[in-house]
Design a protein around this motif. Structure first.
Motif, PDB file in Angstrom:
ATOM      1  N   VAL A  43       6.331   8.855 -32.360  1.00  0.00           N
ATOM      2  CA  VAL A  43       5.436   8.449 -33.448  1.00  0.00           C
ATOM      3  C   VAL A  43       4.628   9.639 -33.939  1.00  0.00           C
ATOM      4  N   GLU A  44       4.137  10.473 -33.019  1.00  0.00           N
ATOM      5  CA  GLU A  44       3.397  11.668 -33.426  1.00  0.00           C
ATOM      6  C   GLU A  44       4.301  12.615 -34.215  1.00  0.00           C
ATOM      7  N   PHE A  45       5.550  12.763 -33.776  1.00  0.00           N
ATOM      8  CA  PHE A  45       6.513  13.551 -34.550  1.00  0.00           C
ATOM      9  C   PHE A  45       6.641  12.966 -35.950  1.00  0.00           C
ATOM     10  N   GLY A  46       6.764  11.639 -36.037  1.00  0.00           N
ATOM     11  CA  GLY A  46       6.881  10.984 -37.337  1.00  0.00           C
ATOM     12  C   GLY A  46       5.699  11.271 -38.243  1.00  0.00           C
ATOM     13  N   ILE A  47       4.510  11.280 -37.681  1.00  0.00           N
ATOM     14  CA  ILE A  47       3.308  11.582 -38.471  1.00  0.00           C
ATOM     15  C   ILE A  47       3.375  13.013 -38.987  1.00  0.00           C
ATOM     16  N   LEU A  48       3.687  13.950 -38.106  1.00  0.00           N
ATOM     17  CA  LEU A  48       3.745  15.350 -38.513  1.00  0.00           C
ATOM     18  C   LEU A  48       4.800  15.576 -39.586  1.00  0.00           C
ATOM     19  N   VAL A  49       5.976  14.991 -39.405  1.00  0.00           N
ATOM     20  CA  VAL A  49       7.050  15.211 -40.370  1.00  0.00           C
ATOM     21  C   VAL A  49       6.732  14.532 -41.702  1.00  0.00           C
ATOM     22  N   GLN A  50       6.083  13.375 -41.674  1.00  0.00           N
ATOM     23  CA  GLN A  50       5.700  12.721 -42.926  1.00  0.00           C
ATOM     24  C   GLN A  50       4.647  13.532 -43.666  1.00  0.00           C
ATOM     25  N   LEU A  51       3.748  14.147 -42.924  1.00  0.00           N
ATOM     26  CA  LEU A  51       2.758  15.016 -43.557  1.00  0.00           C
ATOM     27  C   LEU A  51       3.427  16.236 -44.177  1.00  0.00           C
ATOM     28  N   ALA A  52       4.463  16.748 -43.525  1.00  0.00           N
ATOM     29  CA  ALA A  52       5.155  17.931 -44.025  1.00  0.00           C
ATOM     30  C   ALA A  52       5.907  17.654 -45.323  1.00  0.00           C
ATOM     31  N   VAL A  53       6.451  16.462 -45.469  1.00  0.00           N
ATOM     32  CA  VAL A  53       7.252  16.149 -46.656  1.00  0.00           C
ATOM     33  C   VAL A  53       6.477  15.356 -47.699  1.00  0.00           C
ATOM     34  N   GLY A  54       5.326  14.805 -47.316  1.00  0.00           N
ATOM     35  CA  GLY A  54       4.570  13.957 -48.220  1.00  0.00           C
ATOM     36  C   GLY A  54       3.630  14.735 -49.117  1.00  0.00           C
ATOM     37  N   ASP A  55       3.026  14.018 -50.025  1.00  0.00           N
ATOM     38  CA  ASP A  55       2.072  14.619 -50.954  1.00  0.00           C
ATOM     39  C   ASP A  55       0.681  14.105 -50.597  1.00  0.00           C
ATOM     40  N   ARG A  56       0.096  14.700 -49.540  1.00  0.00           N
ATOM     41  CA  ARG A  56      -1.221  14.314 -49.046  1.00  0.00           C
ATOM     42  C   ARG A  56      -1.344  12.787 -48.878  1.00  0.00           C
ATOM     43  N   PRO A  57      -0.549  12.211 -47.990  1.00  0.00           N
ATOM     44  CA  PRO A  57      -0.599  10.756 -47.800  1.00  0.00           C
ATOM     45  C   PRO A  57      -1.913  10.302 -47.162  1.00  0.00           C
ATOM     46  N   THR A  58      -2.278   9.074 -47.445  1.00  0.00           N
ATOM     47  CA  THR A  58      -3.433   8.466 -46.795  1.00  0.00           C
ATOM     48  C   THR A  58      -3.005   7.952 -45.430  1.00  0.00           C
ATOM     49  N   GLN A  59      -3.977   7.556 -44.619  1.00  0.00           N
ATOM     50  CA  GLN A  59      -3.656   6.972 -43.312  1.00  0.00           C
ATOM     51  C   GLN A  59      -2.823   5.713 -43.484  1.00  0.00           C
ATOM     52  N   ALA A  60      -3.131   4.903 -44.483  1.00  0.00           N
ATOM     53  CA  ALA A  60      -2.370   3.668 -44.714  1.00  0.00           C
ATOM     54  C   ALA A  60      -0.914   3.995 -45.057  1.00  0.00           C
ATOM     55  N   GLU A  61      -0.704   5.007 -45.881  1.00  0.00           N
ATOM     56  CA  GLU A  61       0.655   5.408 -46.234  1.00  0.00           C
ATOM     57  C   GLU A  61       1.399   5.952 -45.016  1.00  0.00           C
ATOM     58  N   LEU A  62       0.707   6.720 -44.187  1.00  0.00           N
ATOM     59  CA  LEU A  62       1.317   7.214 -42.953  1.00  0.00           C
ATOM     60  C   LEU A  62       1.696   6.066 -42.023  1.00  0.00           C
ATOM     61  N   ALA A  63       0.814   5.100 -41.905  1.00  0.00           N
ATOM     62  CA  ALA A  63       1.090   3.942 -41.044  1.00  0.00           C
ATOM     63  C   ALA A  63       2.374   3.242 -41.490  1.00  0.00           C
ATOM     64  N   ARG A  64       2.514   3.022 -42.786  1.00  0.00           N
ATOM     65  CA  ARG A  64       3.732   2.390 -43.301  1.00  0.00           C
ATOM     66  C   ARG A  64       4.950   3.264 -43.025  1.00  0.00           C
ATOM     67  N   ALA A  65       4.813   4.564 -43.218  1.00  0.00           N
ATOM     68  CA  ALA A  65       5.955   5.473 -43.060  1.00  0.00           C
ATOM     69  C   ALA A  65       6.463   5.542 -41.625  1.00  0.00           C
TER      70      ALA A  65
END
Length: 150
Positions: A43-65
């Motif tokens: 899950v932590e990997f998922g958060i880091l990778v989503q931050l790397a590819v995302g456009d400044r996501p919010t916590q809610a967007e990260l949770a969904r991702a």
């Protein structure tokens, strides 16, 4: 002893959704073991990778991702922030969107974790693309691509 349930083991194993659920748990265990030397969970990997590819996501967007409840994301983001892997910005507070970015340390850890995650495709042998294509429709629409991480 008589069987009260009419299905056989083979019929239970033929339920695709149940097989995917069981496989997902096993895959999470395997990826967790592979990432453990980096002190990183799937899950932590998922958060880091989503931050790397995302456009400044919010916590809610990260949770969904990454497939966790928003309440769980608060704890996860705080822990990753305490490790210096991400920055939550200065404008935090109830009702305010918290835009999160990777730090230099977060990008460095992701760069070490990325090949480990990519190597997990080998668990599917030559069928990784087929499995991935079959499962993605279940995840809904995505807007980010992971082609250039990190």
């Amino acid at each position: 002893m008589s069987r009260d349930f009419p299905a056989t083991h083979d019929e239970v194993d033929a339920i695709a959704a149940w097989t995917v659920i069981r496989a997902a748990r096993e895959l999470a265990r395997r990826l967790g073991a592979a990432l453990e030397p980096l002190d990183l969970t799937p899950v932590e990997f998922g958060i880091l990778v989503q931050l790397a590819v995302g456009d400044r996501p919010t916590q809610a967007e990260l949770a969904r991702a990454v497939g966790v409840r928003p309440q769980s994301m608060t704890t996860l983001v705080a822990a990753l922030g305490a490790r210096g892997l991400l920055d939550r910005g200065a404008t935090r507070g109830r009702g305010r969107p918290s835009h999160i970015v990777l730090t230099t340390e977060g990008r460095a850890l992701l760069a070490r974790a990325w090949p480990i995650a990519q190597a997990s495709n080998a668990w599917f042998r030559e069928d990784a693309g087929v499995v991935n294509a079959a499962l993605h429709p279940l995840l809904g629409e995505t807007t980010a691509t992971v082609a250039d991480v990190p």
